[in-house]
Design a protein around this motif. Sequence first.
Motif, PDB file in Angstrom:
ATOM      1  N   VAL A  15       6.115  10.217   3.795  1.00  0.00           N
ATOM      2  CA  VAL A  15       5.691   9.272   4.828  1.00  0.00           C
ATOM      3  C   VAL A  15       5.548   7.855   4.282  1.00  0.00           C
ATOM      4  CG1 VAL A  15       3.159   9.404   4.620  1.00  0.00           C
ATOM      5  CG2 VAL A  15       4.207   9.155   6.874  1.00  0.00           C
ATOM      6  N   ALA A  16       5.358   7.715   2.961  1.00  0.00           N
ATOM      7  CA  ALA A  16       5.200   6.380   2.380  1.00  0.00           C
ATOM      8  C   ALA A  16       6.398   5.489   2.666  1.00  0.00           C
ATOM      9  CB  ALA A  16       4.992   6.501   0.864  1.00  0.00           C
ATOM     10  N   VAL A  17       7.580   6.075   2.721  1.00  0.00           N
ATOM     11  CA  VAL A  17       8.804   5.299   2.923  1.00  0.00           C
ATOM     12  C   VAL A  17       8.812   4.619   4.292  1.00  0.00           C
ATOM     13  CG1 VAL A  17      11.327   5.443   3.005  1.00  0.00           C
ATOM     14  CG2 VAL A  17      10.053   6.843   1.376  1.00  0.00           C
ATOM     15  N   SER A  18       8.149   5.227   5.279  1.00  0.00           N
ATOM     16  CA  SER A  18       8.197   4.703   6.649  1.00  0.00           C
ATOM     17  C   SER A  18       7.031   3.777   6.987  1.00  0.00           C
ATOM     18  CB  SER A  18       8.217   5.864   7.648  1.00  0.00           C
ATOM     19  OG  SER A  18       6.972   6.550   7.641  1.00  0.00           O
ATOM     20  N   GLU A  19       6.071   3.570   6.077  1.00  0.00           N
ATOM     21  CA  GLU A  19       4.877   2.777   6.389  1.00  0.00           C
ATOM     22  C   GLU A  19       5.191   1.338   6.822  1.00  0.00           C
ATOM     23  OE1 GLU A  19       1.344   3.850   6.295  1.00  0.00           O
ATOM     24  OE2 GLU A  19       2.564   5.626   6.572  1.00  0.00           O
ATOM     25  N   PRO A  20       6.127   0.620   6.162  1.00  0.00           N
ATOM     26  CA  PRO A  20       6.416  -0.751   6.628  1.00  0.00           C
ATOM     27  C   PRO A  20       6.924  -0.794   8.070  1.00  0.00           C
ATOM     28  CG  PRO A  20       7.278  -0.407   4.419  1.00  0.00           C
ATOM     29  CD  PRO A  20       6.858   0.938   4.924  1.00  0.00           C
ATOM     30  N   LEU A  21       7.748   0.175   8.456  1.00  0.00           N
ATOM     31  CA  LEU A  21       8.232   0.222   9.836  1.00  0.00           C
ATOM     32  C   LEU A  21       7.104   0.557  10.800  1.00  0.00           C
ATOM     33  CD1 LEU A  21      11.653   2.042   9.302  1.00  0.00           C
ATOM     34  CD2 LEU A  21      11.280  -0.371   9.834  1.00  0.00           C
ATOM     35  N   PHE A  22       6.205   1.410  10.370  1.00  0.00           N
ATOM     36  CA  PHE A  22       5.045   1.741  11.201  1.00  0.00           C
ATOM     37  C   PHE A  22       4.197   0.488  11.432  1.00  0.00           C
ATOM     38  CE2 PHE A  22       0.927   4.338  11.658  1.00  0.00           C
ATOM     39  CZ  PHE A  22       1.185   4.597  12.990  1.00  0.00           C
ATOM     40  N   ALA A  23       4.102  -0.389  10.427  1.00  0.00           N
ATOM     41  CA  ALA A  23       3.374  -1.649  10.584  1.00  0.00           C
ATOM     42  C   ALA A  23       3.997  -2.494  11.688  1.00  0.00           C
ATOM     43  CB  ALA A  23       3.375  -2.419   9.260  1.00  0.00           C
ATOM     44  N   GLY A  24       5.338  -2.551  11.716  1.00  0.00           N
ATOM     45  CA  GLY A  24       6.018  -3.310  12.761  1.00  0.00           C
ATOM     46  C   GLY A  24       5.704  -2.782  14.141  1.00  0.00           C
ATOM     47  N   TYR A  25       5.681  -1.462  14.278  1.00  0.00           N
ATOM     48  CA  TYR A  25       5.345  -0.852  15.568  1.00  0.00           C
ATOM     49  C   TYR A  25       3.919  -1.203  15.990  1.00  0.00           C
ATOM     50  CZ  TYR A  25       3.367   2.720  18.600  1.00  0.00           C
ATOM     51  OH  TYR A  25       2.668   3.351  19.580  1.00  0.00           O
ATOM     52  N   MET A  64       0.820  -1.208   0.000  1.00  0.00           N
ATOM     53  CA  MET A  64       0.000   0.000   0.000  1.00  0.00           C
ATOM     54  C   MET A  64       0.854   1.257   0.000  1.00  0.00           C
ATOM     55  SD  MET A  64      -3.239  -1.028   2.400  1.00  0.00           S
ATOM     56  CE  MET A  64      -4.198   0.350   1.768  1.00  0.00           C
ATOM     57  N   ALA A  65       1.997   1.203   0.660  1.00  0.00           N
ATOM     58  CA  ALA A  65       2.903   2.353   0.686  1.00  0.00           C
ATOM     59  C   ALA A  65       3.403   2.685  -0.712  1.00  0.00           C
ATOM     60  CB  ALA A  65       4.078   2.074   1.611  1.00  0.00           C
ATOM     61  N   LEU A  66       3.539   1.649  -1.556  1.00  0.00           N
ATOM     62  CA  LEU A  66       3.978   1.882  -2.932  1.00  0.00           C
ATOM     63  C   LEU A  66       2.964   2.752  -3.672  1.00  0.00           C
ATOM     64  CD1 LEU A  66       6.096   1.210  -5.095  1.00  0.00           C
ATOM     65  CD2 LEU A  66       4.737  -0.809  -5.683  1.00  0.00           C
ATOM     66  N   GLY A  67       1.675   2.464  -3.466  1.00  0.00           N
ATOM     67  CA  GLY A  67       0.641   3.293  -4.082  1.00  0.00           C
ATOM     68  C   GLY A  67       0.649   4.708  -3.546  1.00  0.00           C
ATOM     69  N   LEU A  68       0.895   4.847  -2.252  1.00  0.00           N
ATOM     70  CA  LEU A  68       0.961   6.177  -1.643  1.00  0.00           C
ATOM     71  C   LEU A  68       2.121   6.978  -2.225  1.00  0.00           C
ATOM     72  CD1 LEU A  68      -0.398   7.851   0.652  1.00  0.00           C
ATOM     73  CD2 LEU A  68       1.353   6.975   2.186  1.00  0.00           C
ATOM     74  N   PHE A  69       3.229   6.315  -2.491  1.00  0.00           N
ATOM     75  CA  PHE A  69       4.412   6.992  -3.033  1.00  0.00           C
ATOM     76  C   PHE A  69       4.224   7.383  -4.498  1.00  0.00           C
ATOM     77  CE2 PHE A  69       8.600   7.128  -5.011  1.00  0.00           C
ATOM     78  CZ  PHE A  69       9.314   7.920  -4.116  1.00  0.00           C
ATOM     79  N   LEU A  70       3.554   6.518  -5.272  1.00  0.00           N
ATOM     80  CA  LEU A  70       3.438   6.745  -6.714  1.00  0.00           C
ATOM     81  C   LEU A  70       2.331   7.725  -7.093  1.00  0.00           C
ATOM     82  CD1 LEU A  70       3.950   3.087  -8.032  1.00  0.00           C
ATOM     83  CD2 LEU A  70       5.609   4.971  -8.045  1.00  0.00           C
ATOM     84  N   PHE A  71       1.251   7.774  -6.302  1.00  0.00           N
ATOM     85  CA  PHE A  71       0.093   8.579  -6.711  1.00  0.00           C
ATOM     86  C   PHE A  71      -0.370   9.557  -5.622  1.00  0.00           C
ATOM     87  CE2 PHE A  71      -0.279   4.247  -8.519  1.00  0.00           C
ATOM     88  CZ  PHE A  71       0.028   4.553  -9.851  1.00  0.00           C
ATOM     89  N   PRO A  72       0.528  10.283  -4.967  1.00  0.00           N
ATOM     90  CA  PRO A  72       0.093  11.159  -3.870  1.00  0.00           C
ATOM     91  C   PRO A  72      -0.755  12.337  -4.320  1.00  0.00           C
ATOM     92  CG  PRO A  72       2.385  11.572  -4.385  1.00  0.00           C
ATOM     93  CD  PRO A  72       1.983  10.371  -5.187  1.00  0.00           C
ATOM     94  N   ASP A  73      -0.466  12.878  -5.515  1.00  0.00           N
ATOM     95  CA  ASP A  73      -1.230  14.034  -5.982  1.00  0.00           C
ATOM     96  C   ASP A  73      -2.672  13.653  -6.291  1.00  0.00           C
ATOM     97  OD1 ASP A  73      -0.242  12.414  -7.985  1.00  0.00           O
ATOM     98  OD2 ASP A  73       0.130  14.061  -9.395  1.00  0.00           O
ATOM     99  N   ARG A  74      -2.868  12.460  -6.863  1.00  0.00           N
ATOM    100  CA  ARG A  74      -4.233  12.001  -7.152  1.00  0.00           C
ATOM    101  C   ARG A  74      -5.007  11.771  -5.855  1.00  0.00           C
ATOM    102  NH1 ARG A  74      -3.446   7.615 -12.108  1.00  0.00           N
ATOM    103  NH2 ARG A  74      -2.228   9.001 -13.478  1.00  0.00           N
ATOM    104  N   ILE A  75      -4.320  11.250  -4.857  1.00  0.00           N
ATOM    105  CA  ILE A  75      -4.978  11.010  -3.569  1.00  0.00           C
ATOM    106  C   ILE A  75      -5.388  12.331  -2.932  1.00  0.00           C
ATOM    107  CG2 ILE A  75      -4.634  10.116  -1.231  1.00  0.00           C
ATOM    108  CD1 ILE A  75      -2.687   8.058  -2.514  1.00  0.00           C
TER     109      ILE A  75
END
Length: 456
Positions: A369-379, A337-348
């Motif tokens: 913030v998309a870059v940190s989403e996997p680490l946030f999942a771990g937390y 999901m973070a990949l989608g957030l990184f690629l299409f932020p303006d559309r969102i």
Amino acid sequence: MNRKSSMLRTLFLLAGPTVIEQALQTVVQYADTAMVGQIGAQASAAVGLTITVTWLVTSPLFAMGVGVLALIAKSIGENDLDKARAAAGQAVWIALVLGILLGALTLGISPFLPGWMGADRALHRDASLYFAIICAPMLFRSFSVIFAAVLRAVGDTKTPMVVNGAMNLCNILLNQLLISNGQTFSILGLSVHIPGAGWGIVGAAVATAVSLCLGGMAMFLAMARHPLVRLRPKELRVDKPVLEQIVRIGLPVTLNRVVNCLGQVVFTSLVAGLGTLATAAHSIALTAEEAFYVPGYGMQAATSTLSGNALGRRDPRELAGVARASLTLAVGVMSLMALGLFLFPDRIMSLFTPDAEVVRTGAGLLRMVAVSEPLFAGYIICEGIFQGIGDTKGPFVCSMVCMWLVRVCMTFVCVRWLGLGLQAVWACMIADNVLRCVWLSARYLAGAWKARFSRL
């Protein structure tokens, strides 16, 4: 079916409805933000200003829900259904007391809130009115949060999904009827006009308040009729030992959430000092990001329930299996999901506002913030494990240090001393999330949770 496959299947069965439920809640938040965003950046800023304070005042509800869930899940793991029912009965008293007290508190502070937040004078009336209206039915919000925790603790994640789904649908429909002056749609060549009251930001607040009332009543009825709970006069009597256990587990979570939310309030007030456009971009970007960590929080609820069951059965290997399966699923899904957030932020961002400058600013924040989403999942998952076994003090210390020393203090330095902008503010927020992940992951790997099993 091997042990790992069985654990993954159980996680899917428990987490699936909760993920859907939270996704529906996010859809409603999206709809609210988008509909208010059509009014203008000032309306978006007024609503955004109240979000973190709403998190703050409702934090005791979610915290006591954690206490109720942990005790009921452990009791079911021990096959002690009488204690599970007693805990559900105490949840009724907790919901009543907290709902009444928090409702009175929020109505009392609503006239002064925008000034305390350092908002522009132009935002004061709308922000104050919106906050007062959405907090007026706090008793029903309390029912919805705490009784949903009871149902999840007994393994029923479908009912909260259905109730919250209906509540969210009601909210969207009322938004359409109350916010605008009406809209005309073309369907198969026919013009269909949907009337509207034209109440603007007040309409959005009233829609939320009515939906909360209906959802709270429905959640109470669902809990009271559940076969594993079956509330009777016996269970509704005050049971001091059981109540003390719930409070003992929930108090550190309450402090955790209060510390976090107070930090968010200060954090938002620092952003408010950057101006209306920055406040609008910040609040809309936060709302947009919510959808991308929904899977993590959905799996957290399931992880907490299964962790509590493992503690009740005195099986540390089962808990380790829960942790592995939950982390694999949450990190994997949130990475995609973070990949989608990184690629299409303006559309969102453009879903929520027509303001080109707000879209441009918010898109840059989302890509960060998309870059940190996997680490946030771990937390999120590590926090769920500790909450499920009733070990809530460690996460509290982690949250307090990370929120205040990293997010708030670093943001203060960046904004007030160095004169930096919104990108620096979000860099501080990301640093906070990364440190939380590292801290709780290290605590889990060090075996801090094993002490809970040795005390049984």
